[in-house]
Design a protein around this motif. Structure first.
Motif, PDB file in Angstrom:
ATOM      1  N   ASP A  39     -28.101  -3.578 -18.112  1.00 53.65           N
ATOM      2  CA  ASP A  39     -28.750  -4.476 -17.146  1.00 53.65           C
ATOM      3  C   ASP A  39     -28.669  -5.934 -17.600  1.00 53.65           C
ATOM      4  O   ASP A  39     -28.323  -6.832 -16.811  1.00 53.65           O
ATOM      5  N   PHE A  40     -28.976  -6.162 -18.872  1.00 54.92           N
ATOM      6  CA  PHE A  40     -29.021  -7.545 -19.341  1.00 54.92           C
ATOM      7  C   PHE A  40     -27.636  -8.116 -19.618  1.00 54.92           C
ATOM      8  O   PHE A  40     -27.460  -9.340 -19.605  1.00 54.92           O
ATOM      9  N   ALA A  41     -26.645  -7.265 -19.842  1.00 51.40           N
ATOM     10  CA  ALA A  41     -25.275  -7.769 -19.956  1.00 51.40           C
ATOM     11  C   ALA A  41     -24.861  -8.435 -18.653  1.00 51.40           C
ATOM     12  O   ALA A  41     -24.188  -9.474 -18.649  1.00 51.40           O
ATOM     13  N   SER A  42     -25.319  -7.862 -17.550  1.00 54.06           N
ATOM     14  CA  SER A  42     -25.034  -8.460 -16.245  1.00 54.06           C
ATOM     15  C   SER A  42     -25.892  -9.712 -16.008  1.00 54.06           C
ATOM     16  O   SER A  42     -25.382 -10.749 -15.585  1.00 54.06           O
ATOM     17  N   ARG A  43     -27.176  -9.624 -16.325  1.00 56.07           N
ATOM     18  CA  ARG A  43     -28.086 -10.757 -16.085  1.00 56.07           C
ATOM     19  C   ARG A  43     -27.752 -11.963 -16.955  1.00 56.07           C
ATOM     20  O   ARG A  43     -27.758 -13.099 -16.491  1.00 56.07           O
ATOM     21  N   PHE A  44     -27.474 -11.713 -18.235  1.00 61.61           N
ATOM     22  CA  PHE A  44     -27.216 -12.799 -19.180  1.00 61.61           C
ATOM     23  C   PHE A  44     -25.740 -13.136 -19.310  1.00 61.61           C
ATOM     24  O   PHE A  44     -25.369 -14.043 -20.065  1.00 61.61           O
ATOM     25  N   ASP A  45     -24.885 -12.377 -18.620  1.00 64.54           N
ATOM     26  CA  ASP A  45     -23.450 -12.657 -18.575  1.00 64.54           C
ATOM     27  C   ASP A  45     -22.796 -12.568 -19.953  1.00 64.54           C
ATOM     28  O   ASP A  45     -22.212 -13.530 -20.452  1.00 64.54           O
ATOM     29  N   PHE A  46     -22.916 -11.398 -20.590  1.00 66.70           N
ATOM     30  CA  PHE A  46     -22.241 -11.164 -21.868  1.00 66.70           C
ATOM     31  C   PHE A  46     -21.628  -9.769 -21.885  1.00 66.70           C
ATOM     32  O   PHE A  46     -21.999  -8.893 -21.085  1.00 66.70           O
ATOM     33  N   SER A  47     -20.685  -9.578 -22.791  1.00 62.94           N
ATOM     34  CA  SER A  47     -20.068  -8.267 -22.995  1.00 62.94           C
ATOM     35  C   SER A  47     -20.608  -7.679 -24.292  1.00 62.94           C
ATOM     36  O   SER A  47     -20.450  -8.290 -25.354  1.00 62.94           O
ATOM     37  N   PRO A  48     -21.255  -6.520 -24.244  1.00 62.03           N
ATOM     38  CA  PRO A  48     -21.759  -5.896 -25.474  1.00 62.03           C
ATOM     39  C   PRO A  48     -20.624  -5.378 -26.340  1.00 62.03           C
ATOM     40  O   PRO A  48     -19.603  -4.902 -25.826  1.00 62.03           O
ATOM     41  N   GLU A  49     -20.805  -5.496 -27.640  1.00 63.36           N
ATOM     42  CA  GLU A  49     -19.810  -4.979 -28.582  1.00 63.36           C
ATOM     43  C   GLU A  49     -20.466  -3.886 -29.424  1.00 63.36           C
ATOM     44  O   GLU A  49     -20.876  -2.868 -28.872  1.00 63.36           O
ATOM     45  N   ALA A  50     -20.595  -4.073 -30.735  1.00 65.40           N
ATOM     46  CA  ALA A  50     -21.142  -3.015 -31.591  1.00 65.40           C
ATOM     47  C   ALA A  50     -22.473  -3.437 -32.184  1.00 65.40           C
ATOM     48  O   ALA A  50     -22.692  -4.616 -32.460  1.00 65.40           O
ATOM     49  N   PRO A  51     -23.384  -2.476 -32.408  1.00 67.89           N
ATOM     50  CA  PRO A  51     -24.634  -2.829 -33.084  1.00 67.89           C
ATOM     51  C   PRO A  51     -24.383  -3.185 -34.546  1.00 67.89           C
ATOM     52  O   PRO A  51     -23.398  -2.746 -35.151  1.00 67.89           O
ATOM     53  N   ILE A  99     -30.233 -21.205 -35.372  1.00 68.42           N
ATOM     54  CA  ILE A  99     -29.370 -20.633 -34.347  1.00 68.42           C
ATOM     55  C   ILE A  99     -29.974 -20.926 -32.967  1.00 68.42           C
ATOM     56  O   ILE A  99     -31.200 -20.986 -32.824  1.00 68.42           O
ATOM     57  N   ASN A 100     -29.149 -21.140 -31.961  1.00 68.43           N
ATOM     58  CA  ASN A 100     -29.647 -21.489 -30.623  1.00 68.43           C
ATOM     59  C   ASN A 100     -30.024 -20.249 -29.816  1.00 68.43           C
ATOM     60  O   ASN A 100     -29.383 -19.201 -29.924  1.00 68.43           O
ATOM     61  N   VAL A 101     -31.060 -20.398 -29.005  1.00 66.03           N
ATOM     62  CA  VAL A 101     -31.454 -19.355 -28.051  1.00 66.03           C
ATOM     63  C   VAL A 101     -30.701 -19.602 -26.755  1.00 66.03           C
ATOM     64  O   VAL A 101     -30.806 -20.676 -26.157  1.00 66.03           O
ATOM     65  N   LEU A 102     -29.942 -18.606 -26.309  1.00 67.44           N
ATOM     66  CA  LEU A 102     -29.143 -18.758 -25.091  1.00 67.44           C
ATOM     67  C   LEU A 102     -29.886 -18.279 -23.859  1.00 67.44           C
ATOM     68  O   LEU A 102     -29.758 -18.870 -22.790  1.00 67.44           O
ATOM     69  N   ASP A 103     -30.651 -17.204 -23.988  1.00 68.01           N
ATOM     70  CA  ASP A 103     -31.415 -16.679 -22.858  1.00 68.01           C
ATOM     71  C   ASP A 103     -32.473 -15.731 -23.402  1.00 68.01           C
ATOM     72  O   ASP A 103     -32.343 -15.207 -24.517  1.00 68.01           O
ATOM     73  N   VAL A 104     -33.511 -15.488 -22.615  1.00 65.44           N
ATOM     74  CA  VAL A 104     -34.597 -14.639 -23.097  1.00 65.44           C
ATOM     75  C   VAL A 104     -35.368 -14.069 -21.911  1.00 65.44           C
ATOM     76  O   VAL A 104     -35.477 -14.699 -20.856  1.00 65.44           O
ATOM     77  N   ASP A 105     -35.867 -12.861 -22.083  1.00 68.96           N
ATOM     78  CA  ASP A 105     -36.835 -12.258 -21.166  1.00 68.96           C
ATOM     79  C   ASP A 105     -37.947 -11.691 -22.036  1.00 68.96           C
ATOM     80  O   ASP A 105     -37.819 -10.596 -22.595  1.00 68.96           O
ATOM     81  N   GLU A 106     -39.028 -12.451 -22.169  1.00 69.85           N
ATOM     82  CA  GLU A 106     -40.083 -12.062 -23.101  1.00 69.85           C
ATOM     83  C   GLU A 106     -40.832 -10.822 -22.620  1.00 69.85           C
ATOM     84  O   GLU A 106     -41.298 -10.029 -23.441  1.00 69.85           O
ATOM     85  N   GLU A 107     -40.947 -10.634 -21.307  1.00 69.08           N
ATOM     86  CA  GLU A 107     -41.637  -9.451 -20.794  1.00 69.08           C
ATOM     87  C   GLU A 107     -40.895  -8.172 -21.172  1.00 69.08           C
ATOM     88  O   GLU A 107     -41.513  -7.139 -21.449  1.00 69.08           O
ATOM     89  N   GLN A 108     -39.577  -8.240 -21.206  1.00 69.86           N
ATOM     90  CA  GLN A 108     -38.768  -7.078 -21.580  1.00 69.86           C
ATOM     91  C   GLN A 108     -38.501  -7.012 -23.094  1.00 69.86           C
ATOM     92  O   GLN A 108     -37.961  -6.020 -23.585  1.00 69.86           O
TER      93      GLN A 108
END
Length: 303
Positions: free
Chosen positions: A33-45, A92-101
């Motif tokens: 969900d957040f990969a779509s909202r924050f516009d990123f591609s997940p890689e590896a943990p 380090i810079n904060v790019l996006d955040v959803d504190e409720e989640q």
């Protein structure tokens, strides 16, 4: 679909019970969900997961990023708040955040080499000083951050738990008294209360580009700037010599480069060692001697 490591699932079970396990079960969907909202591609943990789920990612413009999700949402909110306060000062810079989640997308450090890979201890300490020199800011007038006194509350809880008429009290009384005296003196004589990182050690300082270093994972607290040197002192204690020699050398470098008072650093170390011992006892451990050894080592630097 991101696979959540079994070791992390078990870690969340240990920390938070079945609620922690349920939280890990929801992570793959949350990441999608957040990969779509924050516009990123997940890689590896990351391989060293402990309290948070941390995932390498890439922004749509190709920049490296880190997606972080925390069961303890308030702690992640605190981290984001400190990073924003330190923005432009070597964090380090904060790019996006959803504190409720309880999720945040952070700038990725590239190449991301931790300061621990610099094995020359004098050079590493010089780099630490350069990072430290620019980092701190004045405490906000109305602060959400805990005070240093609150950070040391385990010593007060230890006092409440053990009556020294009872021989079951494990810690040497003289060291507990010394820690309390140091703490009272340091708090009352702090000339300026600053926003501190709270966990500034080798693994939380990463290389960014060719020359720059940035900090990650702040805990956030308000107090004496000298205290923010202590966690660095407790890591790689015998790198380049015996523990006492390395400690004295680091304190001398920091006093010289940063204009800090070496006695205040040593006094914070005395109190921090007893705090370590108190935490060990609270957690049900028996190896509280390491904390007292820290105290004893810092006490020698007061001579």
């Amino acid at each position: 679909m991101i696979v959540i490591p079994d070791t992390f699932i078990e870690r969340m079970r240990e920390l938070h019970g079945e609620q922690g396990v349920a939280w890990t079960g929801a992570l793959p969907g949350l990441i999608t969900d957040f990969a779509s909202r924050f516009d990123f591609s997940p890689e590896a943990p990351f391989s060293n997961l402990s309290y948070n789920f941390v995932l390498r990612a890439k922004c749509s413009d190709g920049r490296p990023a880190v997606f972080k999700s925390s069961f303890m949402k308030d702690e992640l909110s605190m981290e984001v708040s400190v990073l924003r306060a330190f923005e432009g000062r070597g964090a380090i810079n904060v790019l996006d955040v959803d504190e409720e989640q309880g999720v945040a997308l952070l700038e990725g450090a590239d190449p991301g080499m931790p300061l621990s890979e610099i094995e020359d201890d004098a050079r590493a300490t010089d780099i630490f000083c350069e990072v430290f020199r620019h980092l701190h800011v004045s405490a906000p007038p109305s602060s959400q951050y805990p005070s240093i006194k609150q950070h040391f509350a385990a010593i007060e809880r230890y006092r409440e738990r053990f009556d020294y008429a009872n021989t079951a009290a494990p810690l040497p009384e003289s060291w507990v008294e010394n820690a309390e005296e140091c703490l009272a003196y340091l708090i009352t004589t702090t000339s300026e209360n600053l926003l501190l990182h709270g966990d500034l050690h080798h693994e939380n300082i990463l290389r960014q580009g060719e020359e720059q270093w940035v900090v990650i994972d702040p805990k956030g607290m308000i107090g004496d700037i000298h205290f923010d040197t202590i966690q660095y002192m407790l890591n790689y204690e015998n790198r380049g010599g015996d523990c006492e020699q390395v400690l004295r050398s680091r304190i001398a470098i920091m006093a010289d480069r940063l204009g800090l008072d070496p006695r205040r650093i040593a006094m914070w170390g005395v109190a921090r060692g007893v705090l370590e011992a108190c935490w060990t006892i609270e957690d049900g451990g028996t190896d509280w001697h390491r904390g007292i050894q820290i105290t004893e080592r810092f006490a020698k630097c007061l001579d």
